[in-house]
Write an enzyme that holds these catalytic residues in place. Structure first.
Site, PDB file in Angstrom:
ATOM      1  N   PHE A  43     -18.328   0.823   2.176  1.00 21.49           N
ATOM      2  CA  PHE A  43     -17.686  -0.222   1.375  1.00 21.49           C
ATOM      3  C   PHE A  43     -17.426   0.227  -0.068  1.00 21.49           C
ATOM      4  CE2 PHE A  43     -20.476  -2.338   4.525  1.00 21.49           C
ATOM      5  CZ  PHE A  43     -19.473  -2.791   5.371  1.00 21.49           C
ATOM      6  N   ARG A  44     -17.287   1.536  -0.273  1.00 19.50           N
ATOM      7  CA  ARG A  44     -17.013   2.116  -1.582  1.00 19.50           C
ATOM      8  C   ARG A  44     -18.127   1.827  -2.595  1.00 19.50           C
ATOM      9  NH1 ARG A  44     -12.803   4.823  -1.611  1.00 19.50           N
ATOM     10  NH2 ARG A  44     -12.544   4.885  -3.852  1.00 19.50           N
ATOM     11  N   LEU A  45     -19.341   1.645  -2.100  1.00 16.34           N
ATOM     12  CA  LEU A  45     -20.513   1.434  -2.954  1.00 16.34           C
ATOM     13  C   LEU A  45     -21.195   2.794  -3.171  1.00 16.34           C
ATOM     14  CD1 LEU A  45     -21.867  -1.819  -1.247  1.00 16.34           C
ATOM     15  CD2 LEU A  45     -20.355  -1.624  -3.245  1.00 16.34           C
TER      16      LEU A  45
END
Length: 193
Positions: A170-172
């Site tokens: 999740f692009r974290l």
């Protein structure tokens, strides 16, 4: 997890060398010329350690001209299969003649001959012209060793900033930054993704 950026680089680089399908030592080199125009290209890492990251090239090429005009660069290693990248920024200097000679001697003979035949980054009227120059150089050095051309050698990037980036769902992403401290050593911290 190591608090030494070179030990962490060594660990990640070893994993990349074991898993990347091609050129695990490929790194993007970003330079800027006197006109302020940035330029980026892929080069190959040929040595590394606490004194810096070393690559080799024609010292009369466009990149070498930019390195002379503005001796600060950025490097980027991107290992897609590992979902990791390392960013390095700092000044660049010439590698010693002895270091350049030793690496040049380790290259394949055809690569050595190519270094003599190529006017890297300069206009070329046809592939045939380059191939003819290569054959001339091949004949010139037939039967003997190929010395390092005087216009070819190494550069060393001395890192002032190293960032380790790890892809997360999740692009974290996870970003860990090391900054060279004024008296030596490193300060370390995390960055938002």
């Amino acid at each position: 997890m190591s608090d030494d950026p070179f030990a962490l680089f060594d660990a990640w680089y070893a994993e990349a060398r074991a898993s990347e399908p091609n050129d695990s030592n490929a790194m993007a080199l970003a330079t800027v010329g006197a006109d302020g125009q940035p330029s980026v290209r892929m080069v190959l890492l040929k040595g590394h350690g606490p004194d810096g990251f070393v690559f080799y090239t024609n010292r009369e090429s466009r990149k070498a001209g930019q390195l002379a005009e503005c001796p600060r660069v950025a490097l980027l290693f991107h290992w897609k299969s590992l979902r990791r990248q390392i960013r390095i920024e700092g000044p660049v200097s010439l590698a010693s003649d002895a270091e350049s000679d030793a690496y040049f001697a380790s290259r394949a003979r055809d690569s050595q001959l190519g270094a003599w035949a190529s006017d890297q980054s300069r206009p070329l009227d046809s592939r045939e012209t380059f191939e003819a120059r290569y054959q001339e150089v091949r004949a010139r050095f037939e039967g003997g060793p190929v010395p390092r051309p005087p216009h070819w050698g190494g550069y060393r990037v001395t890192p002032e900033r190293i960032e380790f980036w790890l892809d997360r769902e999740f692009r974290l992403h996870e970003r860990r930054q090391f900054l060279r401290a004024p008296g030596g050593g490193w300060t370390e911290g995390m960055l938002y993704p």
